[in-house]
Scaffold this motif. Structure first.
Motif, PDB file in Angstrom:
ATOM      1  N   ASN A  53       0.805  -1.209   0.000  1.00 33.30           N
ATOM      2  CA  ASN A  53       0.000   0.000   0.000  1.00 33.30           C
ATOM      3  C   ASN A  53       0.849   1.275   0.000  1.00 33.30           C
ATOM      4  OD1 ASN A  53      -2.235   1.757   0.410  1.00 33.30           O
ATOM      5  ND2 ASN A  53      -1.766   1.752   2.604  1.00 33.30           N
ATOM      6  N   ILE A  54       1.999   1.215   0.658  1.00 29.46           N
ATOM      7  CA  ILE A  54       2.815   2.437   0.761  1.00 29.46           C
ATOM      8  C   ILE A  54       3.591   2.661  -0.543  1.00 29.46           C
ATOM      9  CG2 ILE A  54       4.525   3.665   2.156  1.00 29.46           C
ATOM     10  CD1 ILE A  54       3.750   1.572   4.415  1.00 29.46           C
ATOM     11  N   GLY A  55       4.089   1.576  -1.095  1.00 30.13           N
ATOM     12  CA  GLY A  55       4.764   1.688  -2.393  1.00 30.13           C
ATOM     13  C   GLY A  55       3.801   2.185  -3.455  1.00 30.13           C
ATOM     14  N   THR A  56       2.569   1.683  -3.417  1.00 22.32           N
ATOM     15  CA  THR A  56       1.554   2.112  -4.377  1.00 22.32           C
ATOM     16  C   THR A  56       1.367   3.628  -4.340  1.00 22.32           C
ATOM     17  OG1 THR A  56       0.413   0.021  -4.084  1.00 22.32           O
ATOM     18  CG2 THR A  56      -0.864   1.788  -5.065  1.00 22.32           C
ATOM     19  N   GLN A  57       1.475   4.196  -3.147  1.00 22.95           N
ATOM     20  CA  GLN A  57       1.309   5.649  -3.006  1.00 22.95           C
ATOM     21  C   GLN A  57       2.568   6.417  -3.400  1.00 22.95           C
ATOM     22  OE1 GLN A  57      -0.003   6.771   0.918  1.00 22.95           O
ATOM     23  NE2 GLN A  57      -1.599   5.216   0.991  1.00 22.95           N
ATOM     24  N   GLY A  58       3.641   5.691  -3.616  1.00 28.86           N
ATOM     25  CA  GLY A  58       4.884   6.346  -4.025  1.00 28.86           C
ATOM     26  C   GLY A  58       5.669   6.937  -2.867  1.00 28.86           C
ATOM     27  N   THR A  59       5.308   6.572  -1.635  1.00 25.53           N
ATOM     28  CA  THR A  59       5.925   7.247  -0.495  1.00 25.53           C
ATOM     29  C   THR A  59       6.743   6.317   0.388  1.00 25.53           C
ATOM     30  OG1 THR A  59       3.772   7.049   0.585  1.00 25.53           O
ATOM     31  CG2 THR A  59       4.317   9.186  -0.360  1.00 25.53           C
ATOM     32  N   ALA A  92       7.134  13.760   1.915  1.00 25.02           N
ATOM     33  CA  ALA A  92       6.428  12.842   1.017  1.00 25.02           C
ATOM     34  C   ALA A  92       6.584  13.288  -0.431  1.00 25.02           C
ATOM     35  CB  ALA A  92       4.951  12.774   1.399  1.00 25.02           C
ATOM     36  N   ASN A  93       6.578  14.594  -0.661  1.00 23.12           N
ATOM     37  CA  ASN A  93       6.721  15.094  -2.037  1.00 23.12           C
ATOM     38  C   ASN A  93       8.089  14.779  -2.610  1.00 23.12           C
ATOM     39  OD1 ASN A  93       4.136  16.300  -2.035  1.00 23.12           O
ATOM     40  ND2 ASN A  93       4.971  17.996  -0.829  1.00 23.12           N
ATOM     41  N   TYR A 230      10.759  18.964  -5.218  1.00 27.44           N
ATOM     42  CA  TYR A 230      10.077  18.096  -6.188  1.00 27.44           C
ATOM     43  C   TYR A 230       9.959  18.736  -7.572  1.00 27.44           C
ATOM     44  CZ  TYR A 230       5.896  20.878  -5.163  1.00 27.44           C
ATOM     45  OH  TYR A 230       5.014  21.909  -5.036  1.00 27.44           O
ATOM     46  N   LYS A 231       9.863  20.073  -7.586  1.00 25.24           N
ATOM     47  CA  LYS A 231       9.724  20.746  -8.890  1.00 25.24           C
ATOM     48  C   LYS A 231      11.032  20.639  -9.675  1.00 25.24           C
ATOM     49  CE  LYS A 231       8.045  24.753  -7.021  1.00 25.24           C
ATOM     50  NZ  LYS A 231       8.068  24.386  -5.642  1.00 25.24           N
ATOM     51  N   ASN A 232      12.117  20.794  -8.949  1.00 24.25           N
ATOM     52  CA  ASN A 232      13.420  20.720  -9.612  1.00 24.25           C
ATOM     53  C   ASN A 232      13.727  19.287 -10.058  1.00 24.25           C
ATOM     54  OD1 ASN A 232      15.579  22.391 -10.448  1.00 24.25           O
ATOM     55  ND2 ASN A 232      16.896  21.444  -8.895  1.00 24.25           N
ATOM     56  N   VAL A 613       0.745  17.113  -2.886  1.00 27.09           N
ATOM     57  CA  VAL A 613       1.274  18.353  -3.469  1.00 27.09           C
ATOM     58  C   VAL A 613       2.032  18.045  -4.767  1.00 27.09           C
ATOM     59  CG1 VAL A 613       2.832  20.312  -3.090  1.00 27.09           C
ATOM     60  CG2 VAL A 613       1.370  19.481  -1.223  1.00 27.09           C
ATOM     61  N   PHE A 614       2.836  16.980  -4.724  1.00 27.68           N
ATOM     62  CA  PHE A 614       3.555  16.564  -5.932  1.00 27.68           C
ATOM     63  C   PHE A 614       2.565  16.120  -7.004  1.00 27.68           C
ATOM     64  CE2 PHE A 614       5.836  12.992  -8.204  1.00 27.68           C
ATOM     65  CZ  PHE A 614       6.583  13.825  -9.025  1.00 27.68           C
TER      66      PHE A 614
END
Ligand code: XCC
Ligand code: SF4
Length: 675
Positions: A53-59, A92-93, A230-232, A613-614
C-alpha cells in the motif's frame, strides 16, 4: 512421444478465476489449463499477493540504509500541514518525486540502451563489418541524415551533386552513436519538434545534452541528500524523458527502419490461435528487433524450412510476444501470439518448441513454466540472463548474426519431436492490418496534391474526426487482461476519435478485431466511420512497438505542420493514454508526451497518490509549463471521456467546435433547419 512432466504444486496458493482474470477467451482457456496442470501463472500470483500500500502511493523511500522510510497517507487525510518526513527529513513530495524520477530513468535507460544497440549495429553496417545486416531503406537514411546535420549533397566544381552514400551512412552512424555521450551541445533530433515546443524547452532549460547524461543525472539527484525540491526533480525527469522520446527511442525507430525497412500496412493475425499444431513454433519475445529480424530471415530460409520438413513438421511458424513481436509484425507480417500477460500462456499450449527472448518485459517465471513442457527457453542477450538451469543462453552478436539465428532455429526444429501429447492450442485469432507509420499515414490520409497530412487535418477541422488519441502501453495483472485497453479504444472511436496505438495496446486491439477497416462501420461514430471507409483504413492505426511512440510524436508534428490546428502539439485536439501500464518505460513515455504538450491519462494507479502536493504539480501545474499534464483514472470509459473533454476544449480554443456540430447533424435536424 514422451509424456509431459507435470510439476504438482502444494495447493496453498489461491487460484485466479479465469473469466475475471482476462476478457480474452483463449487466455481464459489457457489459465484454466495451467490450473489443471498445477502450474501457476501471473494471474494466480496476482490474486495471491497484494501490492504494498505504501509503495503504491509512491511514499516509500529506500534510497539509504537508514530506511526504508515509509510515509503512507494518514487514514483520515492530512489536517493542517503535512508533517510527514523520513529520518533525513525528506518529505512525502520529495520521496514520491525521487521515486517517480527513478522510474523515468529506468524507462528512458531501457528504451535508449535498446537504441544504442541498434545504433551500434548500424555502425557495423555502415562500416561494412557485418554482411548479415544491410540498409534496406536507403531513402529513410537520406531523410534522417539532415536531422543529424549530415549533408546529403556535396559541391563539386560549383555544382551540388549527391554525396557518396556510404560516406553519408558512416557519418550518420558516428553522429547517432555520439548522441549517447557527446560532451557538448544538445540532441540533434530536438529541432524536429515544432519550433514553439523547442523554444519552450530551451527557455525551461530542459533541452537534453546527451542521452546517458540525463539518466545519470537523475540517479545523482535522487541519491540521498541531493535534490530536495520536487519541482526541480521533475524538471530533470522532463529532460531525461525528452532524451528518450525525441532521442533514444526516435533513433531506435529510425535506424531500425533504415536497416530492416520502413513499415507499410500489411495483413496479419493475432492471438494464441496463430500457433500451429503441425509446425515448429518459435515464439520471439522481448524488444530488440536486431535479433528477431535475423530469426525471421533464418526461419524463412529454404534450408531451415526443408530441415523442419525432414523432421516431420509442415513448416516453421514464427510468432511474437510484446514489442519485438510488434517489430516483426510491422515489417514482415509475423503474427503476435499475444500481449505481455500471455507469455506464460503461450508455453502452456504445449506447442511452443522454442521461446527466444532478448530484453525487457520477460517474466522470470517463464523458466518455471517451460520446465513443465518440452519448450526450450533461450536467452540471447548478454545483459538479460536467467538463473534457472533449464534456460539455454545463446549469445547473439551482429558479427555472426545469421549463424546464431540458424543455431536457434535448428534447436527449435530438433525439439519439435519432443512435444508431449498435451498440446492444446486455443482456436481464437483475429485478422489485423498493422504496419502504419508517419510515412504511410501521409500516404493514406495526405492530400494527393499536397503530399502532407492535409486530408487528416481537413477532416479534423470539419469535425468528422473529433480528435486524435494515442492509446498505448502494457498489460497489468492488477486488472482484467485487455479490458481497459479495449473499452477505452472502443469508447474513443465510437466518439469519432481516431486512435494511434503501439505496444501491447496494439496487440490487444488486434486480438479484438479493431485493426481492420471493416471494424469502422461496426464500432465508430458516423464521422470517423465515413473517413475510414472512404480511405480504407482501420479506425485504430498500429504504429508498432514502444520505441515507436516516437512515430506518434512525429505524426503529431506533421499534423501541426499541415496547418489549421494551431502551432504546437499542445494546441492539437489530442490526448494520450496507457490504461493498463505497468513498466517504468511507460512512465518515461507518459512524461515525454506530457513534456511535449499532451494531456496524458494513465489507468491502474500512479505512485504519486501519497504525495498530494507533488501529484497536483503533475496533474495541474505542468499544463502551464509544458501545455500537457498527467492524469489518473482507473475506469477506462470515464478516462476516455476525460480525453474527449480535453479534445473538445482544444477544438473550442481552435474555433472549430461549431464545424463538428454541423457535420454531425442528423437528417432530421437538417430537414428541420431547411424547413
Ligand atoms: Fe512491455 Fe513493449 Fe509494456 Fe508491452 S507495452 S508490456 S513495456 S511490451 Ni511496450
Ligand atoms: Fe529515509 Fe531519507 Fe534514507 Fe530515504 S534518504 S531512506 S527518507 S533517511
Amino acid at each position: 512421444m514422451p509424456e509431459t512432466p507435470i510439476v504438482k504444486k502444494e495447493k496453498t496458493q489461491k487460484l485466479a478465476d479465469p473469466v475475471a482474470a482476462s476478457m480474452d477467451v483463449a487466455s481464459q482457456q489457457m489459465i484454466r489449463r495451467a490450473q489443471e496442470l498445477g502450474i501457476d501463472t501471473i494471474f494466480d500470483r496476482a490474486v495471491s499477493m497484494k501490492p504494498c500500500n505504501i509503495g503504491t502511493q509512491g511514499t516509500c523511500c529506500k534510497n539509504c540504509s537508514m530506511g526504508p522510510c515509509r510515509l503512507p497517507l494518514p487514514k483520515d487525510g492530512i489536517a493542517g500541514g503535512d508533517e510527514r518526513k523520513g529520518l533525513c527529513g525528506a518529505t512525502a513530495n520529495t520521496i514520491a518525486a525521487r521515486n517517480f524520477a527513478r522510474m523515468v530513468a529506468g524507462g528512458a535507460a531501457a528504451h535508449s540502451d535498446h537504441g544504442r544497440n541498434v545504433a551500434e549495429v548500424f555502425y557495423s553496417v555502415a562500416h561494412k563489418e557485418t554482411k548479415d545486416y544491410t540498409i534496406k531503406d536507403p531513402n529513410k537514411l537520406l531523410a534522417i541524415a539532415p536531422h543529424f546535420g549530415v549533408d546529403v549533397k556535396v559541391e563539386v566544381d560549383g555544382e551540388m551533386v549527391d554525396r557518396d552514400f556510404d560516406e553519408i551512412a558512416r557519418e550518420v552512424a558516428k553522429k547517432a552513436l555520439a548522441e549517447w555521450g557527446k560532451p557538448d551541445g544538445e540532441l540533434h533530433y530536438l529541432k524536429r519538434a515544432p519550433q514553439p515546443l523547442y523554444e519552450r524547452w530551451k527557455k525551461l532549460g530542459v533541452l537534453p545534452r546527451n542521452i546517458d547524461r540525463e539518466i545519470v543525472e537523475i540517479m545523482h539527484r535522487t541519491h540521498m541528500g541531493v535534490d530536495q525540491d520536487y519541482k526541480n526533480i521533475l524538471k530533470q525527469c522532463s529532460r531525461a524523458a525528452i532524451a528518450d522520446g525525441w532521442g533514444g527511442s526516435m533513433i531506435a525507430t529510425d535506424l531500425q527502419d533504415v536497416m530492416f525497412g520502413t513499415p507499410y500496412p500489411l495483413q496479419s493475425e493475432a492471438n494464441l490461435g496463430v500457433l500451429k499444431e503441425d509446425q515448429v513454433n518459435i515464439v520471439i519475445h522481448g524488444h530488440e528487433p536486431v535479433l528477431s529480424e535475423m530469426i525471421v530471415a533464418a526461419a524463412q530460409s529454404k534450408e531451415m524450412v526443408d530441415y523442419a520438413k525432414a523432421k516431420g513438421a509442415k513448416g516453421i511458424q514464427l510468432s511474437g510476444i510484446c514489442c519485438t513481436g510488434n517489430e516483426i509484425l510491422q515489417r514482415h507480417g509475423v503474427p503476435p501470439a499475444g500481449t505481455f500477460l500471455q507469455q506464460e500462456l503461450a508455453i502452456i499450449t504445449g506447442a511452443v518448441d522454442a521461446m527466444v527472448v532478448d530484453v525487457q518485459c520477460i517474466f522470470q517465471n517463464l523458466a518455471n513454466v517451460a520446465k513443465c513442457f518440452h519448450t526450450k527457453l533461450i536467452t540471447t542477450h548478454p545483459i538479460a540472463r536467467m538463473e534457472q538451469d533449464n534456460v539455454l543462453h545463446i549469445e547473439f552478436d551482429e558479427h555472426h548474426a545469421m549463424e546464431d539465428a540458424k543455431k536457434i532455429v535448428t534447436m527449435a526444429v530438433d525439439n519439435f519431436e519432443n512435444r508431449g501429447s498435451e498440446v492444446m492450442i486455443p482456436r481464437q485469432k483475429a485478422t489485423q492490418i498493422a504496419g502504419f507509420g508517419v510515412e504511410s499515414i501521409e500516404y493514406h490520409l495526405g492530400g494527393s496534391f499536397r503530399g502532407s497530412y492535409y486530408t487528416l487535418n481537413d477532416n479534423i477541422i470539419n469535425g468528422r474526426i473529433r480528435g486524435i488519441a494515442g492509446v498505448v502501453g502494457c498489460n497489468n495483472a492488477r486488472g482484467r487482461h485487455n479490458e481497459a485497453h479495449i473499452e477505452m479504444v472502443k469508447e474513443l472511436i465510437k466518439n469519432d476519435v481516431i486512435v494511434l496505438t503501439t505496444g501491447c495496446n496494439g496487440i490487444a486491439c488486434a486480438m479484438e478485431g479493431l485493426l481492420t477497416p471493416e471494424s469502422a462501420r461496426v464500432f465508430c461514430g458516423p464521422g470517423l466511420s465515413e473517413v475510414c471507409e472512404t480511405v480504407g483504413i482501420p479506425p485504430v492505426l498500429h504504429l508498432g512497438s514502444c520505441v515507436d511512440n516516437s512515430r506518434i510524436l512525429l505524426a503529431a508534428t506533421e499534423v501541426v505542420k499541415a496547418g489549421g490546428l494551431g502551432n504546437d502539439i499542445g494546441d492539437l485536439p489530442a490526448a494520450g493514454a496507457a490504461p493498463e501500464w505497468m513498466s517504468e518505460k511507460a512512465i518515461s513515455i507518459g512524461h515525454y508526451f506530457v513534456a511535449s504538450g499532451v494531456y496524458t491519462i494513465f489507468g491502474v494507479t500512479l505512485p504519486v497518490t501519497g504525495a498530494p502536493v507533488f501529484q497536483k504539480h503533475l496533474f495541474e501545474d505542468l499544463e502551464k509549463i509544458y501545455g500537457g499534464k498527467w492524469d489518473l483514472e482507473v475506469d477506462p470509459i470515464k478516462a476516455a471521456h476525460m480525453m474527449i473533454a480535453h479534445i473538445d476544449e482544444k477544438r473550442k480554443a481552435l474555433g472549430i467546435d461549431k464545424a463538428r456540430e454541423r457535420v454531425l447533424m442528423t437528417m432530421e435536424d437538417r430537414q428541420k433547419l431547411e424547413a
